[in-house]
Scaffold this motif. Structure first.
Motif, short mmCIF file in Angstrom:
data_model
loop_
_atom_site.label_atom_id
_atom_site.label_comp_id
_atom_site.label_asym_id
_atom_site.label_seq_id
_atom_site.Cartn_x
_atom_site.Cartn_y
_atom_site.Cartn_z
N UNK A 153 25.62 1.20 -3.06
CA UNK A 153 24.82 0.76 -4.18
C UNK A 153 25.08 1.64 -5.38
N UNK A 154 25.04 1.02 -6.55
CA UNK A 154 25.19 1.74 -7.81
C UNK A 154 24.31 1.07 -8.85
N UNK A 155 23.83 1.86 -9.78
CA UNK A 155 22.96 1.36 -10.85
C UNK A 155 23.85 0.75 -11.94
N UNK A 156 23.54 -0.49 -12.31
CA UNK A 156 24.34 -1.21 -13.29
C UNK A 156 23.71 -1.27 -14.66
N UNK A 183 20.54 -2.91 -9.73
CA UNK A 183 21.42 -2.27 -8.78
C UNK A 183 22.44 -3.29 -8.27
N UNK A 184 23.65 -2.84 -8.00
CA UNK A 184 24.70 -3.71 -7.47
C UNK A 184 25.33 -3.10 -6.23
N UNK A 185 25.87 -3.97 -5.38
CA UNK A 185 26.51 -3.54 -4.14
C UNK A 185 28.01 -3.52 -4.36
N UNK A 186 28.55 -2.31 -4.46
CA UNK A 186 30.00 -2.14 -4.67
C UNK A 186 30.74 -1.93 -3.37
N UNK A 187 30.09 -2.07 -2.22
CA UNK A 187 30.72 -1.87 -0.93
C UNK A 187 31.29 -3.15 -0.35
N UNK A 188 31.67 -3.06 0.92
CA UNK A 188 32.28 -4.21 1.60
C UNK A 188 31.35 -4.84 2.62
N UNK A 189 30.12 -4.33 2.74
CA UNK A 189 29.16 -4.88 3.69
C UNK A 189 27.83 -5.08 2.98
N UNK A 223 24.07 -8.33 -7.20
CA UNK A 223 23.19 -7.42 -7.94
C UNK A 223 21.76 -7.95 -7.88
N UNK A 224 20.81 -7.04 -8.12
CA UNK A 224 19.40 -7.43 -8.07
C UNK A 224 18.60 -6.48 -8.94
N UNK A 225 17.46 -6.98 -9.38
CA UNK A 225 16.52 -6.17 -10.20
C UNK A 225 15.50 -5.53 -9.26
N UNK A 226 15.41 -4.23 -9.33
CA UNK A 226 14.55 -3.46 -8.41
C UNK A 226 13.43 -2.83 -9.20
N UNK A 251 21.40 8.40 -8.32
CA UNK A 251 21.89 7.26 -9.10
C UNK A 251 21.50 7.34 -10.57
N UNK A 252 20.31 7.82 -10.88
CA UNK A 252 19.85 7.82 -12.27
C UNK A 252 18.72 8.82 -12.43
N UNK A 253 18.49 9.20 -13.69
CA UNK A 253 17.37 10.07 -14.07
C UNK A 253 16.74 9.52 -15.33
#
Length: 371
Positions: A153-156, A183-189, A223-226, A251-253
């Protein structure tokens, strides 16, 4: 000629040996979408030295942080987050109007082994970062942990805190906000019901982490809004920093300025004014009940006229002006209409006033002397 050849062979071998150690500029890869770039004056330096970090393509007038970090590559980023960086020896720099900067960074050993990078990231505004390969001379090098086939996961988008204070917060209730980000899923699963960690730090203190679970499933590339709740302790005020972490990666501050609960101060001021006034009124009420009544506080040495029993003394009418002395409380009748004063007629009634003349020896008692 043969001597010159014998001398040239060792010299060439020496040059080939020293060639890998010759400092060459290192540069971060610049992507096609115009991401910022970082350039180093040297690719290797030892502890105590310095490296000049230059950059371009950044936003103008933006504050940046420069750090030497371990367990990181430009492709994978910071595996352990900023906890793997030499944070105490970092430097800050502000870009110019063209988005460029140049700053000397002291070389320090990160808390984890290399591979190392010089990590440049924005401290305010929209998130942007770039890494350049760097080697700390004499620092141990270990391979990075293998990547597993799992979601990453990474913050977009920029994080923000939604919500506002209430009247109860003004009187010391715990301040609360909602941390919102994409947040978005940059992985393979796929990632199902991820558990984030939200930390709050006051000033320079370390953050206190709380787990927050988001219910949902993110497939690869989705991606999704959290929205995650954030709450501070009761009466908290000042400058706070809200951090978001997933796994071991921050991920963020987000900064958070909390106002002072002035209602508590107003309450203590009113308490200091009301309580002494109430105690004073209670004390005065107690004094009024304890002290004797006014009638019982008559002086011990009363005048003789006040101690005289009613009826024993008589007052006669005089031609002078009436006395201004107030009548005694025990005798409220007029002095000339007292029970023992004035002529009494038949049947005990008072007679009308008449003129009395003295009698002479030649005038009979019952006749008028004018006859």
């Amino acid at each position: 000629m043969r001597g010159n050849a014998r001398t040239a062979v060792p010299l060439a071998a020496l040059l080939l040996t020293l060639l890998p150690l010759w400092p060459v500029p290192a540069q971060a890869s610049v992507t096609a979408d115009g991401k910022p770039a970082v350039t180093l004056s040297t690719a290797q330096a030892g502890t105590g030295g310095s490296v000049t970090v230059s950059g371009s393509g950044w936003r103008s007038r933006t504050l940046l942080m420069l750090l030497v970090c371990g367990q990181a590559t430009p492709a994978r980023g910071l595996v352990g987050g900023t906890n793997s960086c030499a944070n105490a020896d970092g430097r800050a720099v502000t870009t110019d109007a063209d988005g460029r900067f140049s700053r000397a960074l002291p070389v320090a050993e990160p808390p984890v082994p290399c591979p190392c990078v010089v990590h440049v990231a924005t401290a305010t505004g929209a998130k942007a970062q770039a890494d350049a390969v760097f080697q700390v001379a004499g620092h141990p090098v270990e391979p990075l942990p293998a990547q597993t086939a799992q979601g990453r996961l990474s913050v977009l988008s920029d994080t923000r805190l939604d919500g506002s204070g209430s009247l109860l917060t003004w009187f010391g209730a715990p301040p609360s906000r909602t941390l919102v980000f994409t947040v978005g899923n940059a992985g393979t699963a796929a990632v199902k019901d991820p558990v984030f960690q939200v930390g709050t730090a006051h000033g320079v203190f370390a953050p206190e982490w709380d787990e927050r679970q988001w219910h949902g499933t993110l497939g690869p590339g989705e991606r999704a809004r959290v929205e995650l709740p954030v709450e501070l302790a009761a009466g908290a005020h000042g400058d706070y920093t809200v951090s978001l972490k997933y796994g071991a990666t921050v991920l963020a501050e987000q900064p958070w300025g909390v106002g002072r609960p002035w209602g508590v101060t107003l309450f203590w001021i009113l308490l200091c004014l009301v309580v002494p006034a109430a105690v004073f009124r209670v004390g005065m009420a107690v004094v009024d009940r304890v002290r004797p009544p006014r009638a019982a506080r008559r002086p011990a040495h009363a005048p003789a006229a006040a101690r005289r029993a009613p009826g024993r003394g008589r007052r006669r009418r005089t031609a002078g002006p009436p006395s201004r002395t107030a009548p005694s409380a025990s005798n409220t009748t007029l002095p000339w209409f007292g029970p023992d004063t004035g002529p009494v007629g038949p049947a005990g009634r008072l007679s009308a006033p008449h003129e009395q003349r003295p009698t002479s020896p030649t005038t009979p008692a019952g006749r008028d002397p004018r006859e």
